[in-house]
Write an enzyme that holds these catalytic residues in place. Sequence first.
Site: not given
Lengths: 399, 399
Positions: A115, A186, A211-212, A358
């Site tokens: 990311f 990560d 938060y995912k 996605r």
Amino acid sequence: MTDPTALPRKELFVLPEGMIYLDGNSLGPLPRVVQTRLAEMVAGEWGAHLIKGWNVDDWMGQPSRVGDMVGGLIGAPAGSVVMGDTLSIKVYQALASALKMRPDRKVILSDSGNFPTDLYMAEGLIHHLNQGHELRIVAPDEIAGAITEDVAAVMITQVDYRTGRLHDMADITRRAHAAGAVMIWDLAHSAGAIPVNIAACECEFAVGCTYKYLNGGPGAPAFIYVRPDVVADLAPALSGWLGHDAPFAFEQSYRPAQSIERMRVGTPPVLQLTALEAALSVWDGVDMQALRDASIALSELFIAEVEKRCPQLTLASPRDPQARGSQVSFHFAHGYAAMQALIARDVIGDFRSPDIMRFGFTPLYLDEGDIHRAVDALADVLDNRLWDDPAYKATNPVT
Amino acid sequence: MTDPTALPRKELFVLPEGMIYLDGNSLGPLPRVVQTRLAEMVAGEWGAHLIKGWNVDDWMGQPSRVGDMVGGLIGAPAGSVVMGDTLSIKVYQALASALKMRPDRKVILSDSGNFPTDLYMAEGLIHHLNQGHELRIVAPDEIAGAITEDVAAVMITQVDYRTGRLHDMADITRRAHAAGAVMIWDLAHSAGAIPVNIAACECEFAVGCTYKYLNGGPGAPAFIYVRPDVVADLAPALSGWLGHDAPFAFEQSYRPAQSIERMRVGTPPVLQLTALEAALSVWDGVDMQALRDASIALSELFIAEVEKRCPQLTLASPRDPQARGSQVSFHFAHGYAAMQALIARDVIGDFRSPDIMRFGFTPLYLDEGDIHRAVDALADVLDNRLWDDPAYKATNPVT
């Protein structure tokens, strides 16, 4: 505790009527318990106890207490994970400490599937250190071969945010260690998505967000894991007062805490941590392998149905489910417009440039019926061809 | 908008029945509007809009929007303040950038009245930079004379967290600039406490927190101000994706935003920012000079009454109200026990080692009656001498 075989457990979430939410890999939905718990904390702790909340409600202990809850979901032992700040900050902490652990090496190795913020944070660190470090970025499938003996730290995201491609944590960590490098994972798209066994992989650092798949809410704090045997020698770059061994002694010089707490920096975000702590209770009794099996079943069904009914789309994710995280992506030239149209039909995925549609699969609150309804909507979108509509084209030059 | 002369405005806060709260300099009380607004945001934005909240509810714009609200209270022009992270992190950002602005100088100058985390963050930065920098700490009244031409950055907190002693921002900034140094102000105990005119003082950086006088709640995010003319040349050390010029282009290399937004790092804490944004509404129509006048009146009354009725206590704060922030501290050998006993009587101040009893004055929700009741309780505490109680002494060796 809920029956561990009972997935999904939709009743624990606020899911808007009619919405099929395939974006839990970006922001998880609201767990019902968060509403009540957060309101209770605001009125009953902050409102009623004010400053005393730090002690009587143990706000000060939240970062470690919640860290242990997250640790439990990623195979980390108690006392090895702490919460706070953002993923970007946690990446910086891990990287800065790793470079100090390998002072004679100058390369941070990463891959192009990482990311961007991880890469950006490395750039900023390198620029300010001004000690000749290099950020070396290779293709994801070249990582294993690129771990040479000049590499100080390997820093990669396990699951590619665009394609869902999954790295083998144990194998890459072994290679990093064989070359004398420090390993930083990560887990932004791993925690709560797939079984992770941090302790077994023996990496020095892992970081991630909540938060995912962990449904902690927008801006929920990040986590950092440090392998217990290396904590005591770590030099924190972000040496804030709450990482001090005695924060309330207000000493003039920094002395790091003797535990993972040295990775704490400033005052913890109590409202966010309260929401997250409540959100994590929806995992009670969930078996991570059962979750993974359900995720694969949903993803495979989605791929099969899309390939049958939407042949314009090309799979961008690995076909082997064992090589994917808990998301599936497709290439489609009109992906941006198609995703807009799909969202208008209340099927929520997202778009990543240049042409990726996605979709995230979250067995806590999705079932097969949702997948069928999502593909129905996608097929309808493809039939309707929004991107050919003159009015759309006039206002959306890029489709 | 409320009448600007109407202080206090207690009805806007949740204040427990019978409690006199003299610790708003540490954690502000709950503004009523936060309860309703936060519940509404959780259910109506996160719960109802999920990922779409970033756009439809403009969560992404919060750090700048709320930054402008804070900026309005400290004399900063629109577009010069942004919210995020913690004060420790913001100190680090300011310091790292300042050192890059003065590459030929190696001294960070601070004073022993600075809050420890500022000093700790400087230590961590210096250790990791490994470029021969020095943190030079002098007594607060020696700062002006210590700004020599080897100083890269002067970093001090305007109001001493223990004594309330107030630095003259304009004067010290002028001296820093005359010596060629960059000026960084920590306004943790200034914002919402006293009139501040950042723009007029011309410092390059200012940072602060929002959970004290600004009542943003435990863990509310910090703010950073950067003087508009220097933003474009700043090298962010914490170069996270939300400080990128185009975060959603997901470019592989960092390109900083062309505005104060380059001081953003990771995903903003939306729940905390929502609480803070609501909390800031209690300032509508408050004139900062009127607030200051009220603060001085309350503080002077407190000092006079304590000195009259509690002669065992010795004033630790400057006697001149113009040389104090919005708190008053007293030395007292049994200060720790006395503060415990005072808190047990629902008069809330706090204790700072070795012997300081600290009281904050917040005219938004305090009036003269509160001051009289607080001193009544304090006099009663002194009469009762908890520190002589054998049972107390047995469990509290340090009094």
